[in-house]
Design a protein around this motif. Structure first.
Motif, PDB file in Angstrom:
ATOM      1  N   PRO B  13      48.451  25.593  40.359  1.00 28.37           N
ATOM      2  CA  PRO B  13      49.487  26.472  39.786  1.00 28.37           C
ATOM      3  C   PRO B  13      48.909  27.761  39.220  1.00 28.37           C
ATOM      4  O   PRO B  13      49.548  28.819  39.292  1.00 28.37           O
ATOM      5  N   VAL B  14      47.715  27.674  38.666  1.00 34.97           N
ATOM      6  CA  VAL B  14      47.075  28.889  38.157  1.00 34.97           C
ATOM      7  C   VAL B  14      46.776  29.839  39.315  1.00 34.97           C
ATOM      8  O   VAL B  14      47.017  31.048  39.234  1.00 34.97           O
ATOM      9  N   LEU B  15      46.276  29.270  40.397  1.00 36.39           N
ATOM     10  CA  LEU B  15      46.010  30.085  41.584  1.00 36.39           C
ATOM     11  C   LEU B  15      47.292  30.735  42.089  1.00 36.39           C
ATOM     12  O   LEU B  15      47.297  31.900  42.495  1.00 36.39           O
ATOM     13  N   ALA B  16      48.380  29.990  42.059  1.00 35.83           N
ATOM     14  CA  ALA B  16      49.662  30.529  42.526  1.00 35.83           C
ATOM     15  C   ALA B  16      50.017  31.775  41.730  1.00 35.83           C
ATOM     16  O   ALA B  16      50.429  32.798  42.290  1.00 35.83           O
ATOM     17  N   GLU B  17      49.847  31.685  40.439  1.00 42.18           N
ATOM     18  CA  GLU B  17      50.162  32.820  39.584  1.00 42.18           C
ATOM     19  C   GLU B  17      49.239  34.002  39.871  1.00 42.18           C
ATOM     20  O   GLU B  17      49.669  35.160  39.864  1.00 42.18           O
ATOM     21  N   ILE B  18      47.997  33.708  40.143  1.00 39.46           N
ATOM     22  CA  ILE B  18      47.039  34.776  40.456  1.00 39.46           C
ATOM     23  C   ILE B  18      47.411  35.473  41.763  1.00 39.46           C
ATOM     24  O   ILE B  18      47.458  36.700  41.834  1.00 39.46           O
ATOM     25  N   PHE B  19      47.703  34.677  42.792  1.00 39.16           N
ATOM     26  CA  PHE B  19      48.059  35.288  44.080  1.00 39.16           C
ATOM     27  C   PHE B  19      49.361  36.075  43.961  1.00 39.16           C
ATOM     28  O   PHE B  19      49.548  37.103  44.588  1.00 39.16           O
ATOM     29  N   ARG B  20      50.266  35.569  43.152  1.00 37.44           N
ATOM     30  CA  ARG B  20      51.527  36.283  42.955  1.00 37.44           C
ATOM     31  C   ARG B  20      51.268  37.650  42.321  1.00 37.44           C
ATOM     32  O   ARG B  20      51.852  38.651  42.711  1.00 37.44           O
ATOM     33  N   GLU B  21      50.366  37.651  41.363  1.00 37.58           N
ATOM     34  CA  GLU B  21      50.140  38.879  40.602  1.00 37.58           C
ATOM     35  C   GLU B  21      49.250  39.869  41.351  1.00 37.58           C
ATOM     36  O   GLU B  21      49.473  41.081  41.303  1.00 37.58           O
ATOM     37  N   TYR B  22      48.253  39.337  42.061  1.00 39.87           N
ATOM     38  CA  TYR B  22      47.246  40.223  42.661  1.00 39.87           C
ATOM     39  C   TYR B  22      47.339  40.322  44.182  1.00 39.87           C
ATOM     40  O   TYR B  22      46.660  41.161  44.773  1.00 39.87           O
ATOM     41  N   GLY B  23      48.135  39.468  44.808  1.00 40.74           N
ATOM     42  CA  GLY B  23      48.110  39.407  46.260  1.00 40.74           C
ATOM     43  C   GLY B  23      46.869  38.683  46.738  1.00 40.74           C
ATOM     44  O   GLY B  23      46.003  38.323  45.931  1.00 40.74           O
ATOM     45  N   LEU B  59      50.410  27.673  48.925  1.00 43.82           N
ATOM     46  CA  LEU B  59      51.619  27.667  49.760  1.00 43.82           C
ATOM     47  C   LEU B  59      52.190  26.253  49.855  1.00 43.82           C
ATOM     48  O   LEU B  59      53.407  26.055  49.823  1.00 43.82           O
ATOM     49  N   HIS B  60      51.298  25.272  49.953  1.00 42.40           N
ATOM     50  CA  HIS B  60      51.757  23.884  50.018  1.00 42.40           C
ATOM     51  C   HIS B  60      52.433  23.483  48.707  1.00 42.40           C
ATOM     52  O   HIS B  60      53.480  22.825  48.710  1.00 42.40           O
ATOM     53  N   HIS B  61      51.835  23.902  47.628  1.00 45.25           N
ATOM     54  CA  HIS B  61      52.383  23.591  46.311  1.00 45.25           C
ATOM     55  C   HIS B  61      53.782  24.184  46.150  1.00 45.25           C
ATOM     56  O   HIS B  61      54.711  23.538  45.666  1.00 45.25           O
ATOM     57  N   ILE B  62      53.934  25.426  46.568  1.00 50.89           N
ATOM     58  CA  ILE B  62      55.230  26.091  46.492  1.00 50.89           C
ATOM     59  C   ILE B  62      56.248  25.374  47.363  1.00 50.89           C
ATOM     60  O   ILE B  62      57.385  25.125  46.963  1.00 50.89           O
ATOM     61  N   ASP B  63      55.806  25.013  48.557  1.00 45.41           N
ATOM     62  CA  ASP B  63      56.708  24.341  49.487  1.00 45.41           C
ATOM     63  C   ASP B  63      57.209  23.028  48.896  1.00 45.41           C
ATOM     64  O   ASP B  63      58.402  22.698  48.982  1.00 45.41           O
ATOM     65  N   THR B  64      56.305  22.292  48.284  1.00 45.24           N
ATOM     66  CA  THR B  64      56.688  21.020  47.674  1.00 45.24           C
ATOM     67  C   THR B  64      57.695  21.248  46.545  1.00 45.24           C
ATOM     68  O   THR B  64      58.689  20.526  46.425  1.00 45.24           O
ATOM     69  N   TRP B  65      57.419  22.245  45.752  1.00 47.75           N
ATOM     70  CA  TRP B  65      58.333  22.552  44.639  1.00 47.75           C
ATOM     71  C   TRP B  65      59.732  22.856  45.176  1.00 47.75           C
ATOM     72  O   TRP B  65      60.736  22.312  44.691  1.00 47.75           O
ATOM     73  N   PHE B  66      59.815  23.703  46.159  1.00 47.40           N
ATOM     74  CA  PHE B  66      61.128  24.068  46.699  1.00 47.40           C
ATOM     75  C   PHE B  66      61.782  22.888  47.396  1.00 47.40           C
ATOM     76  O   PHE B  66      63.001  22.699  47.296  1.00 47.40           O
TER      77      PHE B  66
END
Lengths: 184, 184
Positions: B13-23, B59-66
């Motif tokens: 989840p931390v990585l998700a936030e990083i990729f969201r913020e920085y690409g 991406l997998h984490h996001i997919d699971t959440w959705f």
DNA sequence: GTCTATATGGAGATAGAC
DNA sequence: GTCTATCTCCATATAGAC
């Protein structure tokens, strides 16, 4: 691109295509050199500020194109419905029916957004404003015109994202049909 | 992040936030190390494939959440209208009312699209399909349900682009209002 | 105006001690 | 599992000849 006597004005559209295809960070000077046929010397001759100046020039070029072909007609045309219709066709052409993405939209979601925030904001704000003016002239109240315009601009961008994500340009064309119907 | 005994599940989840913020490209290992509090050794211990594997995990984490929170309820709920309503609220929450962007949408417009094309396509295709199923259950014909679903998903993405570009989260909230009204 | 050669920095990734 | 030191590569940008 020609090997000799290049002009800045000829290079910018090529740069636009490169940034569209590769994004800002993906557009390395190696790629730019290949696609333009220019060495680093020439590139820095035309754009002393490097990549940042190239991107600024591209954004300015895009802004001018939209101003001339879309925003200005929307604001000034005596036949606002025709201008809105023309906008839809011009947009569809410009984005190659969904095969091309919008550099400005891509920059907005990218890490480089802050660096070009002003140009990005202007592009979308002008589009929304111009379309709202045309919509008012077709009879919508001011608030409703702004709302409709905002919706249309957002929907175009969303359609580009989805068409690219699903690798299906038809998604974009369907969206443009819906948008056109809703605006007129 | 903790300095000792980290777990992959806590890092993603931390990585998700990083990729969201920085690409993807903007999320350098230096940034990732800072934000997670982990050294390169630990990062490569959990993700031997490096950044690419980190992004895949995100991406997998996001997919699971959705899937759990949105797609599954849309497909299976006995009360499809309530599920659609819940989707709108969950989406609004998830994107912090327009302050956050969608990593998957950003990747779709980015240079890295091809590398993650499969995950990107699945995310949007599943969303459209699940929403279309719910819409059919509320009485829409199959074709119209798919069309409406496609429109809604695209509009959400477009609203995120525009809200970010105009630096105005209210753009997103207005769009969500329109989408909800149109779906129900 | 164009080129090549080069400087310099930061990127991703690895090695090996603890 | 975690760290630091290090490797290699490629990025942007510059210098200076033609």
């Amino acid at each position: 691109m020609a090997k000799t006597n290049a002009e800045r004005a000829d290079i910018v559209p090529v740069l636009a295509e490169i940034f569209r295809e590769y994004g800002f960070e993906g557009a390395s000077l190696a790629v730019i050199g290949d696609k333009t046929g220019l060495g680093r010397g020439s590139l820095y001759h035309f754009f002393p500020g490097g990549k940042e100046e190239m991107a600024t020039a591209v954004l300015h070029h895009i802004d001018t194109w939209f101003e001339d072909r879309i925003y200005h007609p929307l604001r000034e045309s005596d036949d606002p419905a025709a201008a809105i219709n023309a906008m839809c066709r011009a947009v569809s052409d410009y984005f190659h029916s969904g095969c091309r993405i919008c550099v400005v939209g891509a920059f907005a979601l990218d890490n480089v957004r802050d660096r070009f925030a002003g140009a990005i904001l202007d592009y979308f704000a002008e589009w929304r404003n111009a379309l709202a003016i045309a919509l008012q002239k077709t009879g919508h109240a001011r608030d409703q015109a702004i709302d409709l315009a905002e919706e249309a601009v957002a929907n175009i961008q969303g359609a580009l994202v989805l068409a690219r994500a699903l690798d299906d340009p038809a998604v974009f064309e369907r969206a443009m049909q819906r948008i056109e119907k809703r605006l007129l």
